[in-house]
Design an enzyme around this catalytic site. Structure first.
Site, short mmCIF file in Angstrom:
data_model
loop_
_atom_site.label_atom_id
_atom_site.label_comp_id
_atom_site.label_asym_id
_atom_site.label_seq_id
_atom_site.Cartn_x
_atom_site.Cartn_y
_atom_site.Cartn_z
N GLU A 184 0.80 -1.23 0.00
CA GLU A 184 0.00 0.00 0.00
C GLU A 184 0.83 1.28 0.00
OE1 GLU A 184 -2.80 -0.32 3.23
OE2 GLU A 184 -3.77 -2.08 2.36
N ASN A 226 2.29 -5.21 -3.13
CA ASN A 226 0.88 -5.52 -2.85
C ASN A 226 0.09 -4.23 -2.64
OD1 ASN A 226 -0.85 -7.88 -2.14
ND2 ASN A 226 -1.10 -6.79 -0.19
N HIS A 274 -10.20 -6.97 -2.04
CA HIS A 274 -11.27 -6.83 -1.04
C HIS A 274 -12.49 -6.33 -1.81
CE1 HIS A 274 -8.67 -7.66 2.29
NE2 HIS A 274 -7.83 -6.71 1.92
N GLU A 306 -5.68 -11.07 -0.86
CA GLU A 306 -6.50 -10.90 0.36
C GLU A 306 -7.98 -10.99 0.02
OE1 GLU A 306 -5.33 -7.38 2.56
OE2 GLU A 306 -3.28 -7.54 1.83
N ASP A 308 -11.66 -11.24 -0.22
CA ASP A 308 -12.91 -11.40 0.53
C ASP A 308 -13.97 -10.58 -0.17
OD1 ASP A 308 -12.29 -8.81 1.44
OD2 ASP A 308 -11.67 -9.50 3.43
C1 XIL Z 1 -5.42 -6.66 8.74
C2 XIL Z 1 -5.53 -7.88 9.62
O1 XIL Z 1 -6.46 -8.77 9.07
C3 XIL Z 1 -5.91 -7.47 10.99
O2 XIL Z 1 -5.94 -8.58 11.85
C4 XIL Z 1 -4.92 -6.43 11.53
O3 XIL Z 1 -5.36 -5.97 12.78
C5 XIL Z 1 -4.81 -5.27 10.58
O4 XIL Z 1 -4.49 -5.74 9.28
N1 XIL Z 1 -4.89 -4.84 3.99
C6 XIL Z 1 -3.81 -5.59 4.31
C7 XIL Z 1 -3.86 -6.53 5.46
O5 XIL Z 1 -2.82 -5.58 3.58
O6 XIL Z 1 -2.61 -6.68 6.03
C8 XIL Z 1 -4.86 -6.08 6.48
O7 XIL Z 1 -4.96 -7.09 7.48
C9 XIL Z 1 -6.18 -5.80 5.84
C10 XIL Z 1 -6.06 -4.70 4.82
#
Ligand code: XIL
Length: 394
Positions: A184, A226, A274, A306, A308
């Site tokens: 990010e 990422n 996401h 990631e 979802d």
């Molecule tokens: C989140 C985790 O799932 C949480 O448990 C933690 O408290 C904060 O980070 N983008 C990302 C992930 O790259 O690392 C994040 O994960 C969610 C958003």
């Protein structure tokens, strides 16, 4: 390095499953209809049956993984059983975030990352490391960069950055197949975010320095950049494209098993994925496919890192229409990866609605939830069928 994939250690799973039935089921029973189990006994104990996602994905030559937290498995054996059975890859959910692994400058705490690496090794699963250099400015309360590290003068903070990358990659060399080195770095307009790391060079030089340190520390690991909300063409994905192209064009000489090789600084690009599952919230599929293709054409590997799909919920409950649309989004994303030869696989950011960052942070995702393929009781949602259906399509 090739990803490891094999059947899970059935004996270990059986022992844990027995514990699940004797202990955990007492405190946290899997509920709902039991499907006739065609798989090992332990599947049924936690709501599973038939071929696992791991088995289906392996037939397609892809990894299907999940973010994993060892502490969840300690109190909820089904969490561990389902993770290690359904998935052939485990990623540190928090274990390699700086506030976990280096809570103070130069003070390392490898316990959580070691625990995830150990589970992956025991189950013969691929192991991936997530988000080493990351400072989410939109979520300051997470304090991913510990205050004492943020307070360091920029030159020392920069040194700490490369030292940290080196220490972590040395420790997991030969165990971690894939590492998210930087996470990010860009905002939605495609500008570099003024993070604690950016401040050390006031340009993207810090990203190049972090990747160089990673490559030198473990030349076998696949190194990924990422980011989120870059799945389609946009100012953000254009900026990322420009940067990863330059990272890929930059080489460093490394000693690979006694031979000097000139390797690019980066191997791949992770799209967090996401996604939203509400009506009319899905991005154009051809746009996503074309966007993936331009990164693939650079010679980069691709992952959804990631995945979802959050959907509207009222008191945690979603409508049947939203659950169906969620299934379609999971199927679409899986198919996008399957159709892209450079896509190595997908990691879900959690697999049960009992344990998901979407539900952990209800203020951030107000009105949305239920983002994973399994219910809070490990029952399959339509979303799980969506992934499986895509994996079984020709
Ligand atoms: C989140 C985790 O799932 C949480 O448990 C933690 O408290 C904060 O980070 N983008 C990302 C992930 O790259 O690392 C994040 O994960 C969610 C958003």
């Amino acid at each position: 390095m090739a990803t490891r994939s094999a059947a899970p250690n059935r004996w270990a799973l059986l022992i844990v499953a027995a514990t699940c039935m004797l202990v955990a089921a007492c405190t946290d029973p899997p509920t709902g209809p039991r499907v006739e189990s065609t798989g090992p006994a332990e599947h049924g104990a936690c709501g599973m049956s038939g071929p696992t996602l791991a088995e289906l994905a392996e037939r397609r030559g892809k990894t299907i993984g999940t973010a994993y937290r060892s502490t969840f498995a300690e109190t909820d054996p089904c969490y561990g059983i389902v993770a290690a059975t359904e998935f052939n890859s485990l990623t540190t959910e928090i274990g390699t975030m700086m506030n976990t692994i280096e809570p103070a400058p130069g003070v390392f705490d490898f316990r959580e990352a070691d625990a995830v690496a150990d589970v992956a090794a025991r189950q013969h699963r691929d192991f991936q490391i997530h988000a080493l250099i990351w400072d989410p400015l939109d979520q300051p309360q997470w304090a991913i960069v510990p205050p004492a590290i943020r307070a360091l003068p920029p030159p020392q903070r920069h040194q700490l950055m490369t030292d940290t990358v080196t220490a972590i990659l040395h420790r997991y060399a030969g165990r971690a197949s894939t590492v998210t080195v930087v996470n990010e770095a860009f905002d939605q307009m495609g500008h570099l975010q003024p993070t604690a790391w950016w401040q050390t060079t006031r340009s993207d030089q810090y990203i190049f320095d972090a990747f160089r340190a990673a490559r030198l520390a473990d030349p076998h690991a696949q190194l990924f950049y990422n980011d989120h909300s870059a799945e389609t063409h946009s100012d953000k994905s254009n900026a990322i494209y420009d940067m990863v192209k330059r990272l890929h064009d930059t080489t460093v000489d490394v000693d690979v098993d006694g031979t000097t090789e000139s390797l690019p600084l980066i191997d791949g690009i992770g799209f967090q994925a996401h996604m939203l599952g509400g009506e009319g919230q899905q991005p154009s599929v051809p746009d996503m496919a074309a966007n993936l293709q331009r990164f693939a054409d650079l010679g980069l590997k691709i992952r959804f890192t990631e995945l979802d799909v959050r959907i509207p919920v009222v008191n945690g409950t979603a409508t049947a229409a939203d659950l169906d649309r969620q299934r379609d989004v999971f199927r679409t994303m899986t198919t996008l990866c399957l159709d892209q030869p450079q896509c190595t696989g997908i990691t879900l950011w959690g697999f049960t609605d009992k344990r998901s960052w979407i539900t952990d942070y209800p203020d951030t995702f107000s009105g949305y939830g239920a983002a994973t393929p399994l219910t809070t009781n490990y029952q399959r949602k339509p979303a799980r069928d969506g992934i499986a259906e895509a994996l079984q399509e020709n």
